[in-house]
Structures are given as structure tokens and as C-alpha cells.
Write a protein that holds these residues in place. Structure first.
Motif, PDB file in Angstrom:
ATOM      1  N   SER A  93       0.830  -1.207   0.000  1.00 50.73           N
ATOM      2  CA  SER A  93       0.000   0.000   0.000  1.00 50.73           C
ATOM      3  C   SER A  93       0.863   1.256   0.000  1.00 50.73           C
ATOM      4  CB  SER A  93      -0.929  -0.020   1.223  1.00 50.73           C
ATOM      5  OG  SER A  93      -1.777  -1.142   1.185  1.00 50.73           O
ATOM      6  N   LEU A  94       1.953   1.238   0.750  1.00 50.35           N
ATOM      7  CA  LEU A  94       2.877   2.375   0.708  1.00 50.35           C
ATOM      8  C   LEU A  94       3.495   2.509  -0.681  1.00 50.35           C
ATOM      9  CD1 LEU A  94       4.652   1.906   4.172  1.00 50.35           C
ATOM     10  CD2 LEU A  94       2.974   3.664   3.565  1.00 50.35           C
ATOM     11  N   GLY A  95       3.786   1.383  -1.315  1.00 49.35           N
ATOM     12  CA  GLY A  95       4.314   1.421  -2.675  1.00 49.35           C
ATOM     13  C   GLY A  95       3.316   1.984  -3.668  1.00 49.35           C
ATOM     14  N   THR A  96       2.036   1.649  -3.485  1.00 49.54           N
ATOM     15  CA  THR A  96       0.992   2.203  -4.360  1.00 49.54           C
ATOM     16  C   THR A  96       0.921   3.721  -4.215  1.00 49.54           C
ATOM     17  OG1 THR A  96      -0.292   0.157  -4.182  1.00 49.54           O
ATOM     18  CG2 THR A  96      -1.471   2.134  -4.900  1.00 49.54           C
ATOM     19  N   LEU A  97       0.959   4.200  -2.971  1.00 48.77           N
ATOM     20  CA  LEU A  97       0.954   5.650  -2.739  1.00 48.77           C
ATOM     21  C   LEU A  97       2.160   6.313  -3.394  1.00 48.77           C
ATOM     22  CD1 LEU A  97      -0.147   5.724   1.002  1.00 48.77           C
ATOM     23  CD2 LEU A  97      -1.448   6.647  -0.917  1.00 48.77           C
ATOM     24  N   ALA A  98       3.326   5.668  -3.302  1.00 50.08           N
ATOM     25  CA  ALA A  98       4.533   6.235  -3.902  1.00 50.08           C
ATOM     26  C   ALA A  98       4.402   6.331  -5.419  1.00 50.08           C
ATOM     27  CB  ALA A  98       5.748   5.386  -3.520  1.00 50.08           C
ATOM     28  N   CYS A  99       3.839   5.294  -6.045  1.00 51.05           N
ATOM     29  CA  CYS A  99       3.641   5.320  -7.501  1.00 51.05           C
ATOM     30  C   CYS A  99       2.692   6.449  -7.905  1.00 51.05           C
ATOM     31  CB  CYS A  99       3.085   3.982  -7.980  1.00 51.05           C
ATOM     32  SG  CYS A  99       4.258   2.604  -7.932  1.00 51.05           S
ATOM     33  N   VAL A 100       1.600   6.599  -7.170  1.00 52.08           N
ATOM     34  CA  VAL A 100       0.612   7.635  -7.492  1.00 52.08           C
ATOM     35  C   VAL A 100       1.230   9.023  -7.320  1.00 52.08           C
ATOM     36  CG1 VAL A 100      -1.539   8.685  -6.707  1.00 52.08           C
ATOM     37  CG2 VAL A 100      -1.394   6.210  -7.030  1.00 52.08           C
ATOM     38  N   TYR A 101       1.964   9.211  -6.232  1.00 50.94           N
ATOM     39  CA  TYR A 101       2.605  10.512  -5.994  1.00 50.94           C
ATOM     40  C   TYR A 101       3.582  10.851  -7.119  1.00 50.94           C
ATOM     41  CZ  TYR A 101       6.229  13.647  -4.306  1.00 50.94           C
ATOM     42  OH  TYR A 101       7.149  14.651  -4.217  1.00 50.94           O
TER      43      TYR A 101
ATOM     44  N   THR B 196      -0.824  -0.983 -10.210  1.00 49.15           N
ATOM     45  CA  THR B 196      -0.442   0.431 -10.220  1.00 49.15           C
ATOM     46  C   THR B 196       0.994   0.603 -10.686  1.00 49.15           C
ATOM     47  OG1 THR B 196      -1.955   0.798  -8.359  1.00 49.15           O
ATOM     48  CG2 THR B 196      -0.372   2.539  -8.844  1.00 49.15           C
ATOM     49  N   LEU B 197       1.900  -0.285 -10.252  1.00 48.50           N
ATOM     50  CA  LEU B 197       3.283  -0.227 -10.723  1.00 48.50           C
ATOM     51  C   LEU B 197       3.345  -0.473 -12.228  1.00 48.50           C
ATOM     52  CD1 LEU B 197       6.318  -0.015 -10.107  1.00 48.50           C
ATOM     53  CD2 LEU B 197       6.298  -2.488  -9.627  1.00 48.50           C
ATOM     54  N   ALA B 198       2.524  -1.408 -12.714  1.00 50.90           N
ATOM     55  CA  ALA B 198       2.484  -1.651 -14.159  1.00 50.90           C
ATOM     56  C   ALA B 198       1.997  -0.409 -14.900  1.00 50.90           C
ATOM     57  CB  ALA B 198       1.572  -2.846 -14.448  1.00 50.90           C
ATOM     58  N   ASN B 199       0.939   0.213 -14.399  1.00 53.78           N
ATOM     59  CA  ASN B 199       0.449   1.442 -15.021  1.00 53.78           C
ATOM     60  C   ASN B 199       1.499   2.549 -14.956  1.00 53.78           C
ATOM     61  OD1 ASN B 199      -2.096   0.627 -15.913  1.00 53.78           O
ATOM     62  ND2 ASN B 199      -3.012   0.932 -13.894  1.00 53.78           N
ATOM     63  N   TYR B 200       2.212   2.594 -13.835  1.00 58.14           N
ATOM     64  CA  TYR B 200       3.280   3.596 -13.692  1.00 58.14           C
ATOM     65  C   TYR B 200       4.320   3.417 -14.802  1.00 58.14           C
ATOM     66  CZ  TYR B 200       7.250   6.076 -11.628  1.00 58.14           C
ATOM     67  OH  TYR B 200       8.317   6.923 -11.404  1.00 58.14           O
ATOM     68  N   GLY B 201       4.775   2.175 -14.975  1.00 56.61           N
ATOM     69  CA  GLY B 201       5.788   1.938 -16.004  1.00 56.61           C
ATOM     70  C   GLY B 201       5.273   2.220 -17.404  1.00 56.61           C
ATOM     71  N   LEU B 202       4.043   1.776 -17.692  1.00 62.49           N
ATOM     72  CA  LEU B 202       3.486   2.007 -19.029  1.00 62.49           C
ATOM     73  C   LEU B 202       3.302   3.499 -19.304  1.00 62.49           C
ATOM     74  CD1 LEU B 202       0.755  -0.797 -19.130  1.00 62.49           C
ATOM     75  CD2 LEU B 202       3.047  -0.867 -20.123  1.00 62.49           C
ATOM     76  N   LEU B 203       2.795   4.246 -18.326  1.00 63.25           N
ATOM     77  CA  LEU B 203       2.552   5.675 -18.537  1.00 63.25           C
ATOM     78  C   LEU B 203       3.841   6.479 -18.571  1.00 63.25           C
ATOM     79  CD1 LEU B 203      -0.607   6.055 -16.263  1.00 63.25           C
ATOM     80  CD2 LEU B 203      -0.528   6.180 -18.758  1.00 63.25           C
ATOM     81  N   ARG B 204       4.862   6.027 -17.843  1.00 59.25           N
ATOM     82  CA  ARG B 204       6.154   6.726 -17.955  1.00 59.25           C
ATOM     83  C   ARG B 204       6.658   6.697 -19.393  1.00 59.25           C
ATOM     84  NH1 ARG B 204       9.822   7.385 -13.588  1.00 59.25           N
ATOM     85  NH2 ARG B 204      11.259   8.046 -15.237  1.00 59.25           N
TER      86      ARG B 204
ATOM     87  N   VAL C  34       0.347  18.313  -7.556  1.00 60.25           N
ATOM     88  CA  VAL C  34      -0.668  17.362  -8.019  1.00 60.25           C
ATOM     89  C   VAL C  34      -0.362  15.965  -7.500  1.00 60.25           C
ATOM     90  CG1 VAL C  34      -1.606  16.210 -10.064  1.00 60.25           C
ATOM     91  CG2 VAL C  34      -1.329  18.698 -10.046  1.00 60.25           C
ATOM     92  N   GLY C  35       0.901  15.587  -7.495  1.00 62.75           N
ATOM     93  CA  GLY C  35       1.275  14.288  -6.944  1.00 62.75           C
ATOM     94  C   GLY C  35       0.883  14.153  -5.484  1.00 62.75           C
ATOM     95  N   LEU C  36       1.094  15.219  -4.715  1.00 66.10           N
ATOM     96  CA  LEU C  36       0.702  15.193  -3.299  1.00 66.10           C
ATOM     97  C   LEU C  36      -0.809  15.078  -3.153  1.00 66.10           C
ATOM     98  CD1 LEU C  36       3.104  17.934  -1.895  1.00 66.10           C
ATOM     99  CD2 LEU C  36       3.145  15.504  -1.312  1.00 66.10           C
ATOM    100  N   TYR C  37      -1.546  15.851  -3.935  1.00 58.86           N
ATOM    101  CA  TYR C  37      -3.003  15.785  -3.863  1.00 58.86           C
ATOM    102  C   TYR C  37      -3.508  14.374  -4.212  1.00 58.86           C
ATOM    103  CZ  TYR C  37      -4.227  20.685  -3.045  1.00 58.86           C
ATOM    104  OH  TYR C  37      -4.432  21.916  -2.469  1.00 58.86           O
ATOM    105  N   ALA C  38      -2.921  13.760  -5.237  1.00 55.74           N
ATOM    106  CA  ALA C  38      -3.345  12.414  -5.637  1.00 55.74           C
ATOM    107  C   ALA C  38      -3.097  11.412  -4.512  1.00 55.74           C
ATOM    108  CB  ALA C  38      -2.604  11.990  -6.900  1.00 55.74           C
ATOM    109  N   ALA C  39      -1.933  11.493  -3.885  1.00 56.63           N
ATOM    110  CA  ALA C  39      -1.610  10.559  -2.805  1.00 56.63           C
ATOM    111  C   ALA C  39      -2.490  10.783  -1.581  1.00 56.63           C
ATOM    112  CB  ALA C  39      -0.137  10.688  -2.441  1.00 56.63           C
ATOM    113  N   TRP C  40      -2.761  12.055  -1.235  1.00 57.69           N
ATOM    114  CA  TRP C  40      -3.648  12.330  -0.103  1.00 57.69           C
ATOM    115  C   TRP C  40      -5.054  11.800  -0.378  1.00 57.69           C
ATOM    116  CZ3 TRP C  40      -2.024  13.273   4.503  1.00 57.69           C
ATOM    117  CH2 TRP C  40      -0.898  14.063   4.748  1.00 57.69           C
ATOM    118  N   ALA C  41      -5.556  12.021  -1.594  1.00 56.69           N
ATOM    119  CA  ALA C  41      -6.902  11.538  -1.935  1.00 56.69           C
ATOM    120  C   ALA C  41      -6.983  10.023  -1.827  1.00 56.69           C
ATOM    121  CB  ALA C  41      -7.276  11.995  -3.350  1.00 56.69           C
TER     122      ALA C  41
END
Length: 574
Positions: free
Chosen positions: A94-102, A145-153, A113-120
Motif C-alpha cells: 500500500s505504501l508502494g501504491t501511494l509512492a507510484c501515485v505521488y 499500479t506499478l504496471a500502469n506507472y511503467g506504461l505511462l512513464r 498534483v502528486g501530493l493531492y493524488a496521494a492524499w486523496a
């Protein structure tokens, strides 16, 4: 380099996330419905040394791939503490998911925006509730989420081929965690639409040879588990291992999706789930929809990919009859990411603040109401908890004071934040509630929810030298036992378990006892000679000595129908 304020904002998020999600770590045992099952499988991996074919008692467990159980067993091997090891994988995920979103919000838009996304995401009730449980879903959410992170990067910030390959590999790890990990690759659908419509800044070149290394990375991740398991199952000559392989590869994946056999819900189920469980962030959707539409009309590919993927996930899980709220949990991080760029403007709106203030006020009133009811305002409420959960009046009194304390905290939060910052009050109330739940709720509920109290009482009654067997048992009974325990199968009909238990007990009647779920008792048991141990997890339990049996335990037609109904109900809960 981060400025002082940026650094402070980031560490405030990180510390708050650790407190909210990690409060209570090591203070409770596994709770049903899923936690004891996975912890038991992991424990048996460590004890038996067989990590490839998971077991639940004497039976193979083929409902889920073993990734979570592997992590729990590995962490126990390192830490030697099951109370920490069984919860730590989902906390880290879960902490890793927050890190990816941020970080993705920071790269696609700005650090704010990264902070707002992680807080939400952190304070979305659905995310936090699941993050504090040792279930597979938070882990698969992280891999998706990590997969989406890599694909969107790569797709939106690239070219970034290493991240592209990592995205595919993470999707493969999601598959061997829970089959739906492959859904991360649905991100390619809106990306292809964007390319076909000529939208700018989307990098998707199928003619580049490096593109096709992504599917190779996906297959490599799946093969980490699939190849050894298939080779062992086919090479062992064991019909049991072959049945395990067929069940987990076919029945529990494609067949379960196409022919759902449990959790039937209407097609619009998730349209009700998201507004009720993705709060408070989902409260802002009425204002977000017009803003999203304006950005889509401006051909902003970031919103097309994020919103398109979210809607595809909802559509995918709305098709089959079987639905559970956790199915669409992987879409929540992406939803928060799409909402985050709008939050600075939305939170300046007076109407938005009053909606959030109303939510905070309702939450405060609910906490105060529960506290007063616990302390005597509604005796029936307290009696139901005592009878169904097996907790005593001292626990209900403590819960009452906790409710009043949290409600009072809500009043103070609303007063001090004021009408322009009601969103701060919402976060303050939720943060305190989750931390209190971990630090106070875990110890109060642990004995009854984990069956530790029940198994401790059973062990004390029969004495340290007696032998114990389980009939109609649940995973927490075997997990929490203070001695080696005999079982007669898990999914077998209860009357067959009872018959086998009677035969086992007859071999040494003076020292052997059966712990039987009340719903599994037949007329062959004289309850005046048996001992009722108590209630745990809404089930009654009896200790049955050999002298309590007065017949051969042949069930009547009425007994068979009742057992089939009760056992089927429990299978549905699992």
C-alpha cells in the motif's frame, strides 16, 4: 533539490501514511475471512518446506496463486514473528501504491498534483480499509499500479523503454498474485485510441522492436511461478497435483469470470460501490465530470488514458454476475490521479467545502451515536455484539468511550478548521479513526475475531496432555491452536468429518477431544455431556468428549439439507 516546504509536505504525507496504515502492526492475529487462510497456508509452507503447492490443513489450496503467501512466509523466516509477517506485505504494497501515485502525478503534472493524488488515495475509505488487512487485493493493486506507472512513464513521459518493460513485468507479477493483474495492460486500449485519433504526446510505436520486449517481460514474470508448478504437477504423477493445476489455471480464472458461482450482483453494482466506498474523494465527481470533459475536448491524452482505463475496469467487472467491491479496487489509484489536478481549484469552491463539511459532520454524529449506544443508549446493540462476536461487556464499554472520544475529536476538528478548510477536518477525523482502530480496536477485538481466545479456552479445558481434532473448522482454529491438531479435511461435508472424528476418538477416548462447530453437531452428540466453549466469528463451538456420543452419527435428510445450506453459506463467504 526539494525546497524546504516541498520537503516538509512530502514527509508529512509519508509519516501520515505510515501512521494511518501501519498503526497496530504486530498487535493482532489474522482475522477472517481471508487473513487466517493465507497465514495458515504460509505457516504450513514454512513448516513443511513445500512452497510450490500450498496446503490448507491436509488439502491443497488452489483458490489463489501463492504470491502473498510466499511473501508472508519469507518475512516470517526473516522476522520470526507471525503477527508482523502476515500484515507487512500489504502494508509495504500500500505504501508502494501511494509512492507510484505521488510520483506519477508529479511527472504528469506537478509535485503539488502528486501530493493531492496521494492524499486523496490515502483517505479513500476503500483503500485504507483494505490496506490494513492481510489480503491479496492490496498486493495486486500495487502490482497493477506499478504496471500502469511503467506504461505511462513511457506512453506519456517517454520514450522510456526500461519503464515500459518494467510495466509489463509488473503486470505479470500481478497475474501470479491474482489473475486480474493482466488488467493493467488495458491501458493500451485508450493509448491506441489516442494514436488513432492523432492526439499529441502519446508514444506507442508497434513497429519498434523494443515494444515487443514488453510481452516477453510479461511472460517471464508469469513463468517464475507457472513453469515450475506445471513441471512439478505433470512430472510427479500425482492426480492431486494435476487437479490443483487444472483448478487454479482454468476454473479459478476464466471459468470463474464467465460462470460466476458466488457473490451475484446486478450489473450496476459498482455504480453504487464507488460512491459509497471511494469517499471522500468520490464526493467531488459531480464537479469533476465537466472539468474532465473540457480537458478531453482539448485533446489532453493524460485524461483519456487515465479515465479510459478506469471505465474499462468498471465495465470489465460489471459483465459477469459475480461481483465484489474489491474487484474494482485497482481502479481507485488511477481515479485519484485523474482527480488530483482538479483538486486545488475544487477545494476553493464554497459548495465543495460545504459538502465535505457535511460528510465530516455526519461522520462525527455517527461516531458519537455509536459511542452512546454502546454505553447504554441502545442495549440491544450491545447484546448483538456480545452474542454474535463473543465479546464481553467490558469491551463494548471501552468501544463506547472510543466512539465518544472520536466524535469529540470530530467536533474539535470542524470548529478549528472552519468552513474554508473542511477538507482538513475530514482528513483529521479519518486519520484519528484509523489510528485508533489500529492501536485500540485491534487489542479489543483480537481474541474474538481471531479465535485466539476460543482456542486458548479450549486448550485450558482439556489440559496440556490431551489431543484435539477439529470438525467443521475454520482456518483460524487451526492457526491459533496451542498444540498439533488433527483434521479430517476442510471442504468435506461436516457429517463425514464428524464420523471420522468419532472413529479417531475411539482409539484413545480418555485423552482425545473434538472441537466442533455448533452447526455441524448432530443428534448423536449428547449436549449435556459436551461443553460449550463459546462464540468466535459469529459461530458457536463445542468440546465433545468420547462419552458424549450416543449413536453412529448418521444424518437425517433434514440434517443433510441444513449442513449443505450452512456449509454452502460459509463457502460463499470465503
Amino acid at each position: 533539490m526539494l525546497t524546504t516546504r516541498q520537503s516538509r509536505d512530502f514527509w508529512l504525507l509519508a509519516i501520515t501514511a505510515l501512521l494511518v496504515l501501519g498503526a497496530g502492526l504486530g498487535m493482532r492475529d489474522p482475522w477472517p475471512s481471508d487473513e487466517p487462510r493465507f497465514a495458515l497456508v504460509a505457516k504450513q509452507m514454512v513448516l513443511s518446506g513445500d512452497w510450490l503447492f500450498p496446503h490448507r490443513g491436509t488439502e491443497l489450496y488452489s483458490d489463489k496463486p501463492p504470491m502473498l503467501m510466499w511473501l508472508q512466509a519469507t518475512l516470517y523466516t526473516l522476522l520470526r514473528d507471525w503477527r508482523v509477517a502476515f500484515l507487512l506485505p500489504t502494508l509495504l504494497a500500500s505504501l508502494g501504491t501511494l509512492a507510484c501515485v505521488y510520483d506519477l502525478g508529479r511527472r504528469l503534472w506537478t509535485r503539488k498534483v502528486g501530493l493531492y493524488a496521494a492524499w486523496a488515495l490515502l483517505f479513500a475509505v476503500h483503500f485504507t480499509f483494505q490496506a490494513k488487512k492481510a489480503q491479496i487485493d492490496p498486493l495486486v493493486v500495487f502490482f497493477i499500479t506499478l504496471a500502469n506507472y511503467g506504461l505511462l512513464r513511457h506512453l506519456l513521459c517517454g520514450p522510456a523503454w526500461r519503464w515500459w518493460w518494467l510495466g509489463w513485468f509488473a503486470a505479470g507479477l500481478g497475474v501470479i498474485t491474482k489473475g486480474v493483474g493482466v488488467l493493467a495492460l488495458f491501458m493500451l486500449v485508450p493509448a491506441l485510441v489516442a494514436v488513432a485519433l492523432g492526439w499529441p504526446r502519446v508514444r506507442l510505436d508497434l513497429r519498434n522492436w523494443r515494444f515487443w520486449l514488453g510481452p516477453v517481460a510479461f511472460a517471464a514474470a508469469v513463468a517464475l511461478w507457472l513453469v515450475p508448478m506445471v513441471l512439478a504437477a505433470t512430472g510427479s504423477g500425482s492426480a492431486e497435483y494435476r487437479a490443483y493445476m487444472n483448478d487454479i489455471l482454468f476454473r479459478q480464472t476464466a471459468k470463474r469470470y464467465a460462470q460466476s458461482w458466488d457473490h451475484h450482483q446486478p450489473w450496476w453494482y459498482f455504480l453504487a460501490t464507488m460512491p459509497s466506498m471511494w469517499i471522500p474523494a468520490f464526493l467531488l465527481v459531480p464537479w469533476a465530470i465537466p472539468a474532465w470533459w473540457r480537458r478531453l475536448r482539448r485533446r489532453d491524452p493524460r485524461y483519456l488514458l487515465l479515465l479510459g482505463w478506469w471505465l474499462l475496469i468498471v465495465l470489465f467487472f460489471s459483465i459477469p454476475h459475480g461481483k465484489r467491491d474489491v474487484y474494482i479496487l485497482p481502479a481507485l489509484p488511477i481515479f485519484c490521479l485523474a482527480l488530483a489536478p482538479l483538486l486545488p481549484g475544487l477545494l476553493r469552491r464554497r459548495d465543495v467545502q460545504w459538502v465535505l463539511g457535511g460528510f465530516a459532520a455526519l461522520l462525527t454524529v455517527a461516531l458519537l451515536g455509536v459511542g452512546v449506544a454502546m454505553l447504554g443508549g441502545e442495549p440491544g446493540f450491545e447484546r448483538r455484539l456480545i452474542l454474535e462476536r463473543g465479546i464481553d461487556s467490558a469491551v463494548t464499554a471501552a468501544l463506547g468511550w472510543v466512539g465518544i472520544a472520536l466524535g469529540s475529536w470530530g467536533v474539535v476538528s470542524l470548529v478549528f478548521t472552519g468552513p474554508r478548510r473542511f477538507h482538513i477536518a475530514v482528513m483529521s477525523i479519518l486519520a484519528m479513526a484509523w489510528v485508533t482502530y489500529g492501536l485500540v480496536g485491534y487489542p479489543l477485538f483480537n481474541d474474538s475475531s481471531s479465535a485466539r481466545g476460543l482456542m486458548r479456552d479450549a486448550g485450558e479445558r482439556i489440559g496440556p496432555d490431551a489431543e484435539l481434532a477439529l470438525v467443521g473448522w475454520k482456518e483460524q482454529n487451526l492457526l491459533m491452536s496451542d498444540r498439533p491438531v488433527r483434521t479430517f479435511g476442510f471442504k468435506r461435508r461436516w457429517y463425514l468429518q464428524l464420523q471420522d472424528g468419532l472413529a479417531w476418538q475411539a482409539e484413545a477416548p480418555e485423552r482425545r477431544w473434538l472441537l466442533v462447530q455448533q452447526a455441524a453437531l448432530l443428534d448423536c452428540v449428547d449436549r449435556d455431556q459436551a461443553e460449550r466453549v463459546g462464540v468466535a466469528n459469529r459461530r458457536g463451538w463445542w468440546l465433545v468428549p468420547a462419552r458424549a456420543f450416543v449413536g453412529p452419527c448418521q444424518p437425517s435428510a433434514v440434517d443433510l439439507a441444513r449442513i449443505r445450506r450452512e456449509q454452502g453459506k460459509e463457502d460463499g463467504e470465503d
